[in-house]
Design a protein around this motif. Structure first.
Motif, PDB file in Angstrom:
ATOM      1  N   VAL A 197       0.945  -1.212   0.005  1.00  9.31           N
ATOM      2  CA  VAL A 197       0.011   0.032   0.015  1.00  9.31           C
ATOM      3  C   VAL A 197       0.688   1.058   0.085  1.00  9.31           C
ATOM      4  CG1 VAL A 197      -1.738   1.335   1.163  1.00  9.31           C
ATOM      5  CG2 VAL A 197      -1.862  -1.399   1.228  1.00  9.31           C
ATOM      6  N   TYR A 198       0.692   2.175  -0.954  1.00 10.23           N
ATOM      7  CA  TYR A 198       1.637   3.466  -0.990  1.00 10.23           C
ATOM      8  C   TYR A 198       1.094   4.396   0.013  1.00 10.23           C
ATOM      9  CZ  TYR A 198       3.306   7.689  -2.513  1.00 10.23           C
ATOM     10  OH  TYR A 198       4.112   9.066  -2.441  1.00 10.23           O
ATOM     11  N   ILE A 199       1.878   4.844   0.589  1.00  8.24           N
ATOM     12  CA  ILE A 199       1.644   5.829   1.857  1.00  8.24           C
ATOM     13  C   ILE A 199       2.208   7.142   1.362  1.00  8.24           C
ATOM     14  CG2 ILE A 199       1.851   6.411   4.269  1.00  8.24           C
ATOM     15  CD1 ILE A 199       2.121   3.457   4.988  1.00  8.24           C
ATOM     16  N   PRO A 200       1.529   8.230   1.187  1.00  9.09           N
ATOM     17  CA  PRO A 200       2.057   9.567   0.876  1.00  9.09           C
ATOM     18  C   PRO A 200       3.077  10.063   1.924  1.00  9.09           C
ATOM     19  CG  PRO A 200      -0.387   9.602   0.732  1.00  9.09           C
ATOM     20  CD  PRO A 200       0.027   8.368   1.405  1.00  9.09           C
ATOM     21  N   LEU A 201       3.848  11.051   1.577  1.00 14.21           N
ATOM     22  CA  LEU A 201       5.104  11.496   2.407  1.00 14.21           C
ATOM     23  C   LEU A 201       4.224  12.348   3.506  1.00 14.21           C
ATOM     24  CD1 LEU A 201       8.071  12.316  -0.226  1.00 14.21           C
ATOM     25  CD2 LEU A 201       7.877  10.475   1.405  1.00 14.21           C
ATOM     26  N   LYS A 202       3.392  13.195   3.081  1.00 14.01           N
ATOM     27  CA  LYS A 202       2.616  14.114   4.215  1.00 14.01           C
ATOM     28  C   LYS A 202       2.036  13.140   5.226  1.00 14.01           C
ATOM     29  CE  LYS A 202      -0.763  17.610   4.563  1.00 14.01           C
ATOM     30  NZ  LYS A 202      -1.882  18.335   3.836  1.00 14.01           N
ATOM     31  N   GLU A 203       1.667  11.972   5.177  1.00 10.63           N
ATOM     32  CA  GLU A 203       1.120  11.088   6.058  1.00 10.63           C
ATOM     33  C   GLU A 203       2.198  10.499   6.938  1.00 10.63           C
ATOM     34  OE1 GLU A 203      -1.694   7.007   6.358  1.00 10.63           O
ATOM     35  OE2 GLU A 203      -1.599   8.165   4.566  1.00 10.63           O
ATOM     36  N   ILE A 204       3.341  10.316   6.169  1.00 10.87           N
ATOM     37  CA  ILE A 204       4.465   9.881   7.141  1.00 10.87           C
ATOM     38  C   ILE A 204       4.886  10.575   7.972  1.00 10.87           C
ATOM     39  CG2 ILE A 204       6.770   8.747   6.696  1.00 10.87           C
ATOM     40  CD1 ILE A 204       5.889   7.769   4.191  1.00 10.87           C
ATOM     41  N   PHE A 205       5.130  11.940   7.516  1.00 12.64           N
ATOM     42  CA  PHE A 205       5.572  12.963   8.199  1.00 12.64           C
ATOM     43  C   PHE A 205       4.738  13.431   9.518  1.00 12.64           C
ATOM     44  CE2 PHE A 205       8.237  14.583   4.548  1.00 12.64           C
ATOM     45  CZ  PHE A 205       9.256  14.557   5.051  1.00 12.64           C
ATOM     46  N   ASN A 206       3.492  13.494   9.168  1.00 17.12           N
ATOM     47  CA  ASN A 206       2.286  13.533  10.300  1.00 17.12           C
ATOM     48  C   ASN A 206       2.457  12.545  11.365  1.00 17.12           C
ATOM     49  OD1 ASN A 206       1.459  16.089   9.394  1.00 17.12           O
ATOM     50  ND2 ASN A 206      -0.192  14.936   7.919  1.00 17.12           N
ATOM     51  N   SER A 207       2.683  11.198  10.905  1.00 17.60           N
ATOM     52  CA  SER A 207       2.604  10.153  11.832  1.00 17.60           C
ATOM     53  C   SER A 207       3.930  10.147  12.768  1.00 17.60           C
ATOM     54  CB  SER A 207       2.644   8.894  11.141  1.00 17.60           C
ATOM     55  OG  SER A 207       2.599   7.770  11.923  1.00 17.60           O
TER      56      SER A 207
ATOM     57  N   TYR B   2      -1.223   2.381  11.878  1.00 19.58           N
ATOM     58  CA  TYR B   2      -0.583   1.101  12.169  1.00 19.58           C
ATOM     59  C   TYR B   2       0.350   0.634  11.488  1.00 19.58           C
ATOM     60  CZ  TYR B   2      -0.603  -3.497  13.894  1.00 19.58           C
ATOM     61  OH  TYR B   2      -0.185  -4.801  14.515  1.00 19.58           O
ATOM     62  N   ILE B   3       0.029   0.959  10.260  1.00 22.62           N
ATOM     63  CA  ILE B   3       1.237   0.277   9.066  1.00 22.62           C
ATOM     64  C   ILE B   3       2.711   0.979   9.371  1.00 22.62           C
ATOM     65  CG2 ILE B   3       1.831  -0.037   6.863  1.00 22.62           C
ATOM     66  CD1 ILE B   3      -1.038  -0.189   6.025  1.00 22.62           C
ATOM     67  N   ILE B   4       2.625   2.181   9.583  1.00 25.42           N
ATOM     68  CA  ILE B   4       3.620   3.006   9.678  1.00 25.42           C
ATOM     69  C   ILE B   4       4.424   2.522  11.085  1.00 25.42           C
ATOM     70  CG2 ILE B   4       4.829   5.295   9.717  1.00 25.42           C
ATOM     71  CD1 ILE B   4       2.646   6.165   7.904  1.00 25.42           C
TER      72      ILE B   4
ATOM     73  N   PRO C 101       6.713  -2.601  -4.749  1.00 22.27           N
ATOM     74  CA  PRO C 101       5.760  -1.668  -4.487  1.00 22.27           C
ATOM     75  C   PRO C 101       4.577  -2.072  -5.476  1.00 22.27           C
ATOM     76  CG  PRO C 101       7.809  -0.608  -5.297  1.00 22.27           C
ATOM     77  CD  PRO C 101       8.079  -2.200  -5.295  1.00 22.27           C
ATOM     78  N   ASN C 102       3.481  -1.857  -4.503  1.00 20.30           N
ATOM     79  CA  ASN C 102       2.075  -2.121  -5.109  1.00 20.30           C
ATOM     80  C   ASN C 102       1.765  -3.702  -5.154  1.00 20.30           C
ATOM     81  OD1 ASN C 102       1.328   0.676  -5.110  1.00 20.30           O
ATOM     82  ND2 ASN C 102       2.390   0.871  -6.840  1.00 20.30           N
ATOM     83  N   SER C 103       2.260  -4.428  -4.533  1.00 23.56           N
ATOM     84  CA  SER C 103       2.262  -5.816  -4.642  1.00 23.56           C
ATOM     85  C   SER C 103       2.198  -6.615  -3.313  1.00 23.56           C
ATOM     86  CB  SER C 103       3.430  -6.507  -5.314  1.00 23.56           C
ATOM     87  OG  SER C 103       3.197  -7.741  -5.856  1.00 23.56           O
ATOM     88  N   ASP C 104       1.637  -7.811  -2.979  1.00 20.81           N
ATOM     89  CA  ASP C 104       1.629  -8.212  -1.839  1.00 20.81           C
ATOM     90  C   ASP C 104       2.691  -9.056  -1.672  1.00 20.81           C
ATOM     91  OD1 ASP C 104      -0.635  -7.183  -1.120  1.00 20.81           O
ATOM     92  OD2 ASP C 104      -1.918  -8.673  -1.904  1.00 20.81           O
ATOM     93  N   TYR C 105       3.603  -9.358  -2.884  1.00 19.84           N
ATOM     94  CA  TYR C 105       4.578 -10.287  -2.694  1.00 19.84           C
ATOM     95  C   TYR C 105       5.909  -9.492  -2.172  1.00 19.84           C
ATOM     96  CZ  TYR C 105       2.029 -13.362  -5.498  1.00 19.84           C
ATOM     97  OH  TYR C 105       1.021 -14.261  -6.017  1.00 19.84           O
ATOM     98  N   THR C 106       6.674 -10.254  -1.287  1.00 22.77           N
ATOM     99  CA  THR C 106       8.209 -10.032  -0.986  1.00 22.77           C
ATOM    100  C   THR C 106       9.438 -10.868  -1.395  1.00 22.77           C
ATOM    101  OG1 THR C 106       7.063  -8.670   0.866  1.00 22.77           O
ATOM    102  CG2 THR C 106       9.499  -9.132   0.918  1.00 22.77           C
ATOM    103  N   LEU C 107      10.164 -10.055  -2.141  1.00 24.85           N
ATOM    104  CA  LEU C 107      11.283 -11.119  -2.451  1.00 24.85           C
ATOM    105  C   LEU C 107      12.411 -11.204  -1.463  1.00 24.85           C
ATOM    106  CD1 LEU C 107      11.873  -9.589  -6.002  1.00 24.85           C
ATOM    107  CD2 LEU C 107      10.571 -11.758  -5.771  1.00 24.85           C
ATOM    108  N   PRO C 108      12.951 -12.433  -1.435  1.00 25.14           N
ATOM    109  CA  PRO C 108      14.146 -12.627  -0.441  1.00 25.14           C
ATOM    110  C   PRO C 108      15.141 -11.512  -0.331  1.00 25.14           C
ATOM    111  CG  PRO C 108      13.738 -14.697  -1.816  1.00 25.14           C
ATOM    112  CD  PRO C 108      12.888 -13.609  -2.314  1.00 25.14           C
ATOM    113  N   ILE C 109      15.556 -10.893   0.584  1.00 21.93           N
ATOM    114  CA  ILE C 109      16.205  -9.504   0.521  1.00 21.93           C
ATOM    115  C   ILE C 109      17.760  -9.992   0.069  1.00 21.93           C
ATOM    116  CG2 ILE C 109      17.033 -10.050   2.988  1.00 21.93           C
ATOM    117  CD1 ILE C 109      16.577  -6.504   1.139  1.00 21.93           C
ATOM    118  N   ASN C 110      18.107 -11.306   0.556  1.00 24.99           N
ATOM    119  CA  ASN C 110      19.442 -11.945   0.164  1.00 24.99           C
ATOM    120  C   ASN C 110      19.704 -11.912  -1.413  1.00 24.99           C
ATOM    121  OD1 ASN C 110      21.342 -12.615   2.024  1.00 24.99           O
ATOM    122  ND2 ASN C 110      20.261 -14.342   2.526  1.00 24.99           N
ATOM    123  N   ALA C 111      18.546 -12.358  -2.349  1.00 25.71           N
ATOM    124  CA  ALA C 111      18.617 -12.560  -3.730  1.00 25.71           C
ATOM    125  C   ALA C 111      18.822 -10.908  -4.168  1.00 25.71           C
ATOM    126  CB  ALA C 111      17.304 -13.060  -4.224  1.00 25.71           C
ATOM    127  N   ILE C 112      18.011  -9.927  -3.768  1.00 20.85           N
ATOM    128  CA  ILE C 112      18.253  -8.592  -4.058  1.00 20.85           C
ATOM    129  C   ILE C 112      19.581  -8.062  -3.925  1.00 20.85           C
ATOM    130  CG2 ILE C 112      17.156  -6.240  -3.845  1.00 20.85           C
ATOM    131  CD1 ILE C 112      15.554  -8.686  -5.205  1.00 20.85           C
TER     132      ILE C 112
END
Length: 336
Positions: A29-39, A47-49, A304-315
């Motif tokens: 889920v994309y979170i706008p920078l303004k919402e991040i600053f306010n949080s 809750y996500i942040i 981004p914008n996906s429910d999948y997460t790749l292994p950090i080791n591979a990246i």
């Protein structure tokens, strides 16, 4: 510190801050920078942040910087460009501890496995495994004068632990093997604030020992014999450097899993960019570079914008290895 280095650190710090906020904003889920600053300043609550994105971004900074500094310490101590934070068998010790919990408990039945296998049991097992290997290496380092002999002994400890893990894997079930493999992929998003606090305290101790070793590291670049002639206590310096590396690499492996590439490559990238061997400059630069690269890798891994997460080791391997190859081919030699 030279004027150009000051500007370089300002630029790197700015990039780190940008990568930090970008990392928090990206995900399923994309979170706008303004919402991040306010949080962050307390004007709103997400809750996500608060409970996922922010701890994960801070974990990425700790993991990237800690592995980078560990690699720098090992490469300088052994004067070997291929040395990394796990060269002493620390990662193998952690892997053995986790294998004993995940694969070993299966030998005694599913009931015991359900009791012993939990997040904290895996962290404790990984920490104990790396600590026991560290203890063995420290005992050897007191008796052995040759630094390269310690490197070889560390590799032998890694081979022994890998052999035991192979035996445990042979008797493990498919479900246990899958759980162990998933741990081996590495993960940055599994820590609560309480776990992150414990991680941070041990991390700070490792960083403090690294800072205290700066003078010794610069002296060791001249060679051990010359360092001794300058009055450096080789055994004491070696113990402090190994302890700092073990605290950083061991804790990172315990909380985030064995994350490859960063510790080996970040010191080389930093040396190429800053073109210096002075650890007063290299240490903070490696800290910043490691944190930035890990944040970038994590941002890509979470797709981004996906429910999948790749292994950090591979990246980390796919992104970093070509960069190091390009830098080394471009410069044609390593500053070391």
């Amino acid at each position: 510190m030279k004027h150009n280095f000051k500007y370089s650190f300002i630029i790197l710090t700015t990039i780190l801050i940008v990568c930090f906020f970008v990392n928090i904003s990206l995900g399923s889920v994309y979170i706008p920078l303004k919402e991040i600053f306010n949080s962050l300043i307390g004007n709103s609550s997400s809750y996500i942040i608060t409970n996922y994105r922010l701890p994960k971004a801070l974990t990425a900074i700790l993991v990237g910087s800690g592995l980078g500094i560990s690699g720098l310490l090992m490469q300088t101590l052994f004067r070997n460009p291929l040395a990394g934070p796990f060269v002493l068998g620390i990662s193998s010790g952690s892997s053995l501890g986790v294998a004993l919990i995940i694969l070993g408990t299966g030998l005694f039945g599913g009931f015991l496995a359900s009791i012993f296998i939990s997040k904290w049991s895996i962290v404790i097992a990984a920490s104990l495994g790396s600590f026991l290997v560290l203890l063995a290496v420290l005992m050897v380092s007191v008796k052995v004068r040759d630094t390269m002999a310690i490197l070889i002994i560390g590799l032998m400890f890694a081979s022994i632990t890998a052999a035991i893990v192979s035996v445990l894997s042979y008797f493990g079930s498919a479900e246990q093997l899958q759980q162990y493999i998933f741990w081996g992929f590495g993960s940055l998003g599994n820590l609560s604030w309480h776990e992150l606090f414990i991680f941070s305290v041990i991390f700070c101790v490792g960083i403090l020992l690294s800072i205290l070793s700066i003078k010794s590291l610069n002296t060791l670049l001249l060679g051990e014999n010359y360092a001794i002639s300058l009055g450096l206590n080789i055994k004491r310096s070696r113990l402090i450097i190994i302890a700092a590396t073990s605290l950083l690499a061991g804790t990172i492996t315990a909380f985030a899993g064995p994350i490859a590439f960063i510790g080996l490559a970040i010191p080389h990238i930093t040396r190429q960019v800053f073109n210096t061997s002075n650890h007063k400059i290299l240490l903070p630069a490696v800290f910043l570079f490691g944190a930035i690269i890990m944040l970038i890798c994590d941002s890509i891994a979470q797709i981004p914008n996906s429910d999948y997460t790749l292994p950090i080791n591979a990246i980390t391997a796919l992104i970093g290895a070509p960069v190091v190859i390009w830098l080394l081919v471009r410069k044609r030699k390593m500053v070391f």
